[in-house]
Design a protein around this motif. Structure first.
Motif, short mmCIF file in Angstrom:
data_model
loop_
_atom_site.label_atom_id
_atom_site.label_comp_id
_atom_site.label_asym_id
_atom_site.label_seq_id
_atom_site.Cartn_x
_atom_site.Cartn_y
_atom_site.Cartn_z
N VAL A 1 0.84 -1.20 0.00
CA VAL A 1 0.00 0.00 0.00
C VAL A 1 0.88 1.26 0.00
N ARG A 2 1.94 1.27 0.78
CA ARG A 2 2.82 2.44 0.82
C ARG A 2 3.52 2.67 -0.52
N ILE A 3 3.95 1.61 -1.16
CA ILE A 3 4.60 1.74 -2.48
C ILE A 3 3.58 2.26 -3.50
N ALA A 4 2.37 1.71 -3.47
CA ALA A 4 1.31 2.18 -4.38
C ALA A 4 1.01 3.66 -4.13
N GLU A 5 0.98 4.06 -2.87
CA GLU A 5 0.75 5.47 -2.53
C GLU A 5 1.87 6.35 -3.10
#
Length: 195
Positions: free
Chosen positions: A13-17
């Motif tokens: 999720v953090r990488i996608a963000e």
């Protein structure tokens, strides 16, 4: 907040963000807290980020009160919203126990409207504490029932505890209580105080 900043899903999720923020021409944030996070994590300038607030839509505040919701009691304390592990509804049920069992108050009725993954466990907690006569938990309700409940209640409760998630959320229940002119109690979340 849900993953404790660990695990594969958290990092995905953090990488996608990060990727989303990197390619975005403009970013809409739902409140000041989200705006600050986007500006910090996405390295966005003031002209690339703006706030579009969340709010309940089409509230019928003209419905009459329904005294039957109070079950013959003087006061109605209400909650509306999701009943998940981050929503703190268990705190409200424990508060009801204190009011009814410890303080011996029989003039307060509770109406907890909503559903979610914790609804069944919260019903069990209510029943185990002997509060079924004092706490109604109808689950997900129609808009008409919701608006009538909001109109009838004397006090609204936003029992979302302070954590990394709730502190940055604008809760619709807070805005709904305000729209119906109801006093409310809540934990001192940043966005709750702002609203």
């Amino acid at each position: 907040a849900k993953f404790g900043r660990r695990g594969l899903l958290y990092w995905a999720v953090r990488i996608a963000e990060r990727c989303t923020l990197a390619v975005a021409d403009a970013v809409m944030a739902t409140n000041q807290s989200v705006l600050a996070a986007v500006k910090q994590r996405g390295r966005k300038s003031d002209d690339e980020v703006f706030i579009v607030r969340t709010a309940p839509n089409k509230l019928n505040t003209s419905l009459p009160e329904d005294p039957a919701l109070k079950k013959g009691r003087k006061h109605l304390v209400g909650y509306t919203g999701v009943m998940g592990n981050a929503d703190g509804v268990n705190y409200l049920i424990e508060a009801a126990r204190h009011i009814v069992k410890s303080r011996k108050r029989t003039d307060v009725q509770f109406l907890l409207m909503g559903s979610g993954p914790e609804h069944a466990d919260l019903l069990k907690l209510r029943d185990a504490l002997g509060l079924a006569d004092f706490i109604d938990m109808p689950g997900r309700v129609s808009n008409e029932f919701l608006f009538t409940g909001l109109k009838t209640m004397d006090l609204g409760v936003a029992c979302d505890p302070i954590n990394d998630y709730n502190d940055h959320c604008t809760m619709n229940k807070t805005l709904e209580y305000m729209a119906f002119g109801k006093a409310q109690v809540m934990f001192g979340t940043r966005e709750g105080r702002f609203s």
